[in-house]
Design a protein around this motif. Structure first.
Motif, PDB file in Angstrom:
ATOM      1  N   PRO A  30      -3.085  -2.351   4.940  1.00  0.00           N
ATOM      2  CA  PRO A  30      -1.816  -1.747   5.350  1.00  0.00           C
ATOM      3  C   PRO A  30      -0.805  -1.774   4.212  1.00  0.00           C
ATOM      4  N   THR A  31       0.039  -0.761   4.162  1.00  0.00           N
ATOM      5  CA  THR A  31       0.990  -0.639   3.064  1.00  0.00           C
ATOM      6  C   THR A  31       2.417  -0.545   3.589  1.00  0.00           C
ATOM      7  N   ARG A  32       3.371  -0.888   2.707  1.00  0.00           N
ATOM      8  CA  ARG A  32       4.784  -0.744   3.019  1.00  0.00           C
ATOM      9  C   ARG A  32       5.496  -0.206   1.791  1.00  0.00           C
TER      10      ARG A  32
ATOM     11  N   VAL B 226      -0.119  -7.265   3.646  1.00  0.00           N
ATOM     12  CA  VAL B 226       0.525  -5.963   3.477  1.00  0.00           C
ATOM     13  C   VAL B 226       0.673  -5.688   1.983  1.00  0.00           C
TER      14      VAL B 226
END
Length: 449
Positions: free
Chosen positions: A406-408, A390
């Motif tokens: 994927p990012t946060r 992530v």
């Protein structure tokens, strides 16, 4: 005789002021740094402690840069095999986006930080050792306000990590059993007494003296595996620093067997001089994410393979051979600019975010041309590679979609991304210190003689 000027960047005001005070009383920059560290060991509860491990990177004028390795070792020398595997268990909290910590007396490693500080003082200090330790004694005895960093950490850990041990529980909870909040005054008289022994007898009291005896007895009574032999045989190790020449600077950082300096050096090498100007362009930002993913993913794979091999020793949490140094992400660093001799000292807490935080600040300052303050305050990104990959980023940085991972998003200046502290000197502008707004960073610069 005039006192030397110093710039100190520390996790809190008491630590920064201790450094400046020791310099004003006749100490040099090394004394100032040690005094600030000792205070931090007292007042950053849950984050640092006097019986911890650490590294000191030094570059004294006219000498080669070295790192003093005072990191922790696997204990258990002289114990029968049936003593291993006891007194330790893992707990998981949401701190730092999810953190698993080993607790219990069996989780205590052989501490090396105090030996590293003592050796740094012997090699390069000037003031008497007892004067360097004195500010920490005063802070422990007279009390200190709990920092925002410690308060945040304790909000997640006060019961699950500190609650099982009554003396620790008493320090971090009030009389009604409620966890203390940031700003609450904390007094630890027992710690002041221990530091008085260290001030008078030297760091050796923690390894072969009165404090060592107390520590070993407590370990033996509670299924700990730290032995008198572990403490007596521990030595801080002086290693040549890992040198990274780049863009007119020579950066000296923590060498192997620690992994933090190596990871930072690899990130900087693969970035190859970006950002070129100012902040990250979209393509440079994508490159940063790709580089972090490559470096941290490779490092993790190697460490996981090593951990698997170690499971075939004793197995479980005590699988290492006694005397083995544990892995560390710490990367205290110093840098010198070739053109004018300007010097920079920079470091950060933050577990696996240490090398990514330091690499970004260093690149933005030395390559991008941002001021040191701008580089420290600039939004950060960190590629988390354990379990699912992530991209964690502060949401004022346009990361979404970078490298197709994927990012946060996290709030600006999130504590998760470390707390870079930097001190700088150049011939033109003199001394500067910078603290990180992500943590309660504090700075102090001594007045001109």
């Amino acid at each position: 005789m005039t006192s030397p000027r110093v710039a100190v960047a520390a996790p809190n005001a008491a630590a920064a002021e201790a450094g400046v005070r020791v310099a004003a009383e006749g100490g040099n920059a090394v004394d100032a740094a040690i005094a600030a560290i000792m205070v931090t060991m007292v007042n950053e509860i849950g984050v640092v402690s006097p019986a911890s491990g650490g590294f000191v990177t030094l570059q004294v004028a006219g000498g080669e840069a070295v790192t003093i390795d005072g990191w922790v070792e696997m204990p258990g020398r002289g114990l029968p095999t049936d003593k291993f595997g006891r007194g330790v268990w893992d707990v998981t909290t949401e701190y730092g986006g999810g953190t698993t910590t080993s607790v219990g007396h069996g989780s205590v490693a052989t501490p090396g930080g105090m030996k590293a500080l003592d050796l740094a003082h012997q090699r390069s200090g000037k003031a008497p050792w007892r004067e360097v330790v004195r500010p920490a004694i005063e802070v422990a005895r007279e009390g200190f306000p709990l920092s925002r960093t410690s308060g945040y950490y304790l909000g997640y850990t006060h019961e699950i990590i500190f609650g099982w041990h009554q003396p620790s529980h008493g320090v971090v909870h009030d009389d009604d059993g409620v966890v203390i909040k940031a700003g609450t005054t904390v007094v630890i008289p027992e710690l002041a007494e221990a530091l008085e022994l260290i001030a008078e007898a030297g760091a050796e009291t923690l390894y072969t003296g009165e404090l060592a005896d107390l520590l070993v007895r407590d370990m033996a009574d509670n299924d700990g595996i730290l032995t008198a032999e572990d403490l007596a045989e521990y030595e801080a190790v002086v290693r040549p620093a890992l040198i990274v020449p780049q863009n007119g600077w020579h950066l000296a950082t923590n060498p192997p067997p620690a992994v933090g300096g190596v990871a930072m050096a690899a990130i900087l090498a693969l970035l190859d001089g970006v950002p070129k100007q100012g902040s990250w362009s979209p393509s440079e930002l994508e490159r940063l994410v790709e580089v972090e993913h490559a470096v941290l993913g490779r490092r993790l794979a190697e460490l996981d393979e090593e951990d698997l091999r170690r499971q075939l020793v004793h197995g479980g949490p005590h699988s290492l051979t006694p005397g083995t140094r544990l892995t560390s992400n710490m990367a205290p660093s110093v840098a010198r600019r070739d053109s004018d001799g300007a010097v920079l000292a920079i470091s950060s807490p933050g577990s696996d975010r240490i090398p990514t935080a330091l690499a970004q600040v260093y690149a933005l300052y030395t390559h991008g041309g941002l001021s040191l303050e701008e580089a420290v305050e600039h939004p950060r990104v960190h590629v988390r590679v354990r379990e699912d990959v992530v991209v964690d980023y502060e949401d004022d940085l346009p990361v979404s979609g970078s490298a197709h991972l994927p990012t946060r998003a996290m709030p600006p200046h999130s504590m998760y991304f470390g707390g870079v502290a930097a001190a700088f000197w150049d011939p033109a502008d003199g001394l500067l210190a910078v603290g990180d707004p992500r943590r309660t960073g504090a700075i102090a610069v001594s007045a001109s003689p």
